[in-house]
Design a protein around this motif. Structure first.
Motif, PDB file in Angstrom:
ATOM      1  N   ILE A  59       0.865  -1.180   0.000  1.00  0.00           N
ATOM      2  CA  ILE A  59       0.000   0.000   0.000  1.00  0.00           C
ATOM      3  C   ILE A  59       0.898   1.225   0.000  1.00  0.00           C
ATOM      4  CG2 ILE A  59      -1.837   1.264   1.151  1.00  0.00           C
ATOM      5  CD1 ILE A  59      -2.816  -1.269   2.362  1.00  0.00           C
ATOM      6  N   ALA A  60       0.795   2.029  -1.037  1.00  0.00           N
ATOM      7  CA  ALA A  60       1.570   3.264  -1.122  1.00  0.00           C
ATOM      8  C   ALA A  60       0.992   4.268  -0.139  1.00  0.00           C
ATOM      9  CB  ALA A  60       1.520   3.809  -2.545  1.00  0.00           C
ATOM     10  N   THR A  61       1.821   4.716   0.793  1.00  0.00           N
ATOM     11  CA  THR A  61       1.326   5.606   1.856  1.00  0.00           C
ATOM     12  C   THR A  61       2.146   6.886   1.943  1.00  0.00           C
ATOM     13  OG1 THR A  61       2.666   4.365   3.454  1.00  0.00           O
ATOM     14  CG2 THR A  61       0.337   3.757   3.258  1.00  0.00           C
ATOM     15  N   PRO A  62       2.080   7.737   0.929  1.00  0.00           N
ATOM     16  CA  PRO A  62       2.766   9.029   1.039  1.00  0.00           C
ATOM     17  C   PRO A  62       2.163   9.858   2.159  1.00  0.00           C
ATOM     18  CG  PRO A  62       1.288   8.998  -0.853  1.00  0.00           C
ATOM     19  CD  PRO A  62       1.333   7.603  -0.325  1.00  0.00           C
ATOM     20  N   GLN A  66      -1.196  -0.518  -4.194  1.00  0.00           N
ATOM     21  CA  GLN A  66      -2.526   0.033  -3.923  1.00  0.00           C
ATOM     22  C   GLN A  66      -2.379   1.432  -3.344  1.00  0.00           C
ATOM     23  OE1 GLN A  66      -5.496  -2.647  -2.208  1.00  0.00           O
ATOM     24  NE2 GLN A  66      -5.875  -1.129  -0.605  1.00  0.00           N
ATOM     25  N   ALA A  67      -3.226   2.349  -3.747  1.00  0.00           N
ATOM     26  CA  ALA A  67      -3.127   3.733  -3.297  1.00  0.00           C
ATOM     27  C   ALA A  67      -3.674   3.910  -1.886  1.00  0.00           C
ATOM     28  CB  ALA A  67      -3.873   4.653  -4.264  1.00  0.00           C
ATOM     29  N   GLY A  68      -2.924   4.613  -1.057  1.00  0.00           N
ATOM     30  CA  GLY A  68      -3.345   4.975   0.292  1.00  0.00           C
ATOM     31  C   GLY A  68      -2.583   6.212   0.705  1.00  0.00           C
ATOM     32  N   CYS A  69      -2.485   6.453   1.992  1.00  0.00           N
ATOM     33  CA  CYS A  69      -1.659   7.542   2.478  1.00  0.00           C
ATOM     34  C   CYS A  69      -1.432   7.385   3.978  1.00  0.00           C
ATOM     35  CB  CYS A  69      -2.266   8.913   2.162  1.00  0.00           C
ATOM     36  SG  CYS A  69      -3.636   9.400   3.238  1.00  0.00           S
ATOM     37  N   THR A 105      -7.903   6.230   2.569  1.00  0.00           N
ATOM     38  CA  THR A 105      -7.768   5.169   3.558  1.00  0.00           C
ATOM     39  C   THR A 105      -6.824   4.092   3.004  1.00  0.00           C
ATOM     40  OG1 THR A 105      -9.712   4.040   2.678  1.00  0.00           O
ATOM     41  CG2 THR A 105     -10.061   5.566   4.520  1.00  0.00           C
ATOM     42  N   LEU A 106      -6.510   3.106   3.839  1.00  0.00           N
ATOM     43  CA  LEU A 106      -5.637   2.027   3.399  1.00  0.00           C
ATOM     44  C   LEU A 106      -6.361   1.026   2.512  1.00  0.00           C
ATOM     45  CD1 LEU A 106      -3.684   1.231   6.700  1.00  0.00           C
ATOM     46  CD2 LEU A 106      -2.843   2.482   4.711  1.00  0.00           C
ATOM     47  N   ASP A 107      -7.663   0.945   2.661  1.00  0.00           N
ATOM     48  CA  ASP A 107      -8.451  -0.070   1.967  1.00  0.00           C
ATOM     49  C   ASP A 107      -9.472   0.566   1.051  1.00  0.00           C
ATOM     50  OD1 ASP A 107      -9.682   0.882   4.378  1.00  0.00           O
ATOM     51  OD2 ASP A 107     -11.260  -0.584   4.065  1.00  0.00           O
ATOM     52  N   GLY A 108      -9.936  -0.207   0.105  1.00  0.00           N
ATOM     53  CA  GLY A 108     -10.911   0.294  -0.854  1.00  0.00           C
ATOM     54  C   GLY A 108     -12.277   0.565  -0.264  1.00  0.00           C
ATOM     55  N   LYS A 109     -12.552   0.010   0.899  1.00  0.00           N
ATOM     56  CA  LYS A 109     -13.858   0.201   1.533  1.00  0.00           C
ATOM     57  C   LYS A 109     -13.919   1.475   2.383  1.00  0.00           C
ATOM     58  CE  LYS A 109     -14.768  -4.775   1.685  1.00  0.00           C
ATOM     59  NZ  LYS A 109     -15.029  -5.953   2.550  1.00  0.00           N
ATOM     60  N   GLY A 110     -12.808   2.158   2.497  1.00  0.00           N
ATOM     61  CA  GLY A 110     -12.803   3.434   3.206  1.00  0.00           C
ATOM     62  C   GLY A 110     -12.928   3.314   4.714  1.00  0.00           C
ATOM     63  N   ARG A 111     -12.298   2.285   5.302  1.00  0.00           N
ATOM     64  CA  ARG A 111     -12.437   2.075   6.737  1.00  0.00           C
ATOM     65  C   ARG A 111     -11.150   2.321   7.522  1.00  0.00           C
ATOM     66  NH1 ARG A 111     -14.864   0.391  11.099  1.00  0.00           N
ATOM     67  NH2 ARG A 111     -14.089  -1.289  12.422  1.00  0.00           N
ATOM     68  N   TYR A 112     -10.035   1.758   7.102  1.00  0.00           N
ATOM     69  CA  TYR A 112      -8.805   1.802   7.893  1.00  0.00           C
ATOM     70  C   TYR A 112      -7.954   3.022   7.514  1.00  0.00           C
ATOM     71  CZ  TYR A 112     -10.098  -2.922   9.206  1.00  0.00           C
ATOM     72  OH  TYR A 112     -10.781  -4.007   9.690  1.00  0.00           O
ATOM     73  N   VAL A 113      -7.624   3.825   8.513  1.00  0.00           N
ATOM     74  CA  VAL A 113      -6.878   5.064   8.287  1.00  0.00           C
ATOM     75  C   VAL A 113      -5.534   4.982   8.999  1.00  0.00           C
ATOM     76  CG1 VAL A 113      -6.895   7.573   8.455  1.00  0.00           C
ATOM     77  CG2 VAL A 113      -9.057   6.319   8.281  1.00  0.00           C
ATOM     78  N   LEU A 114      -4.447   5.089   8.245  1.00  0.00           N
ATOM     79  CA  LEU A 114      -3.115   5.117   8.840  1.00  0.00           C
ATOM     80  C   LEU A 114      -2.853   6.517   9.366  1.00  0.00           C
ATOM     81  CD1 LEU A 114      -0.497   3.426   9.289  1.00  0.00           C
ATOM     82  CD2 LEU A 114       0.332   4.412   7.127  1.00  0.00           C
ATOM     83  N   VAL A 115      -2.727   6.636  10.685  1.00  0.00           N
ATOM     84  CA  VAL A 115      -2.615   7.946  11.332  1.00  0.00           C
ATOM     85  C   VAL A 115      -1.226   8.116  11.928  1.00  0.00           C
ATOM     86  CG1 VAL A 115      -3.551   9.491  13.090  1.00  0.00           C
ATOM     87  CG2 VAL A 115      -5.070   7.906  11.878  1.00  0.00           C
ATOM     88  N   GLU A 116      -0.609   9.245  11.624  1.00  0.00           N
ATOM     89  CA  GLU A 116       0.710   9.562  12.176  1.00  0.00           C
ATOM     90  C   GLU A 116       0.609  10.755  13.119  1.00  0.00           C
ATOM     91  OE1 GLU A 116       5.244  10.186  10.595  1.00  0.00           O
ATOM     92  OE2 GLU A 116       3.662  11.273   9.533  1.00  0.00           O
TER      93      GLU A 116
END
Length: 235
Positions: free
Chosen positions: A38-41, A76-79, A98-109
């Protein structure tokens, strides 16, 4: 294996400088046994924020190049979303992926040195809005290092999942961070291990060494999902 946190897109943050460097990271990942990244810029309005349209466009371009090169890997696109007061509205407006296509998991920094006073309420607000926060690398946060019980409390309350960094587990970031990573692993407070890769040489997209170290510490039965099934559920 699936890598749910990797800065593999060029031109958008402190990751690779061009698509050739991105491709080299893809080669390294594939050789390590990673099948999906998952690409997470960084998505931080005050520092890095190239926008979701560019994130998606560059992910698609990288997938085309990966296929052309015959690299057995998908992107896969994320951030990686910086914790800002308006994060919920930015998510709902499509300004943050979000990390997933369903719009649920959010990678938070959060910042590495400290945590905002109401960080747990912030995570609760995300969850109440229908998102599940995935806390990026708390083992590298000075505030959590001094308050390990805070991670336990937040996980038990169900307001966040925990992602730790592969090189934290292997000790490449020093003994203090390694010890804290082991503390979290031994207490089942880790849900996924990711590379947080930035280049083919500096913190590369490699998970196998951490996979081996985690298995030696807590056994394969507990460690394996952190690199496979848990990551797949998030992705």
């Amino acid at each position: 294996m699936i890598d749910v946190h990797c800065h593999i897109l060029p031109y958008v943050d402190d990751g690779p400088c061009d698509f050739e460097q991105s491709l080299e990271m893809c080669r390294v990942a594939a050789l390590d046994g990673i099948k999906k990244i998952i690409a997470t810029p960084h998505s931080n309005p005050s520092v890095y924020d190239s926008g979701t349209v560019k994130f998606i466009e560059f992910t698609e371009r990288l997938n085309v190049l990966v296929k052309k090169e015959g690299i057995p890997l998908s992107i896969q696109a994320g951030c990686e979303a910086h914790a800002t007061p308006n994060l919920v509205s930015r998510l709902k407006n499509g300004e943050v992926l979000t990390l997933d296509g369903k719009g649920r998991y959010v990678l938070v920094e959060f910042p590495f040195e400290t945590m905002p006073p109401n960080w747990d309420m912030f995570l609760t607000s995300l969850k109440n809005a229908g998102y599940m926060p995935v806390m990026a690398h708390p083992e590298r946060n000075v505030w959590f290092l001094n308050r390990p019980e805070a991670v336990f409390d937040a996980v038990v309350k169900g307001i966040m999942l925990v992602q730790i960094t592969a090189v934290s587990v292997t000790g490449e970031l020093g003994p203090v961070i390694k010890d804290f990573s082991e503390y979290l692993l031994e207490r089942n407070l880790v849900h996924v291990v990711a590379s947080d890769g930035h280049s083919a040489s500096y913190r590369p997209p490699v998970l196998s060494a951490a996979r081996k170290a985690a298995a030696a510490l807590i056994g394969e039965g507990l460690s394996e999902p952190l690199f496979t099934t848990n990551a797949e559920a998030i992705a």
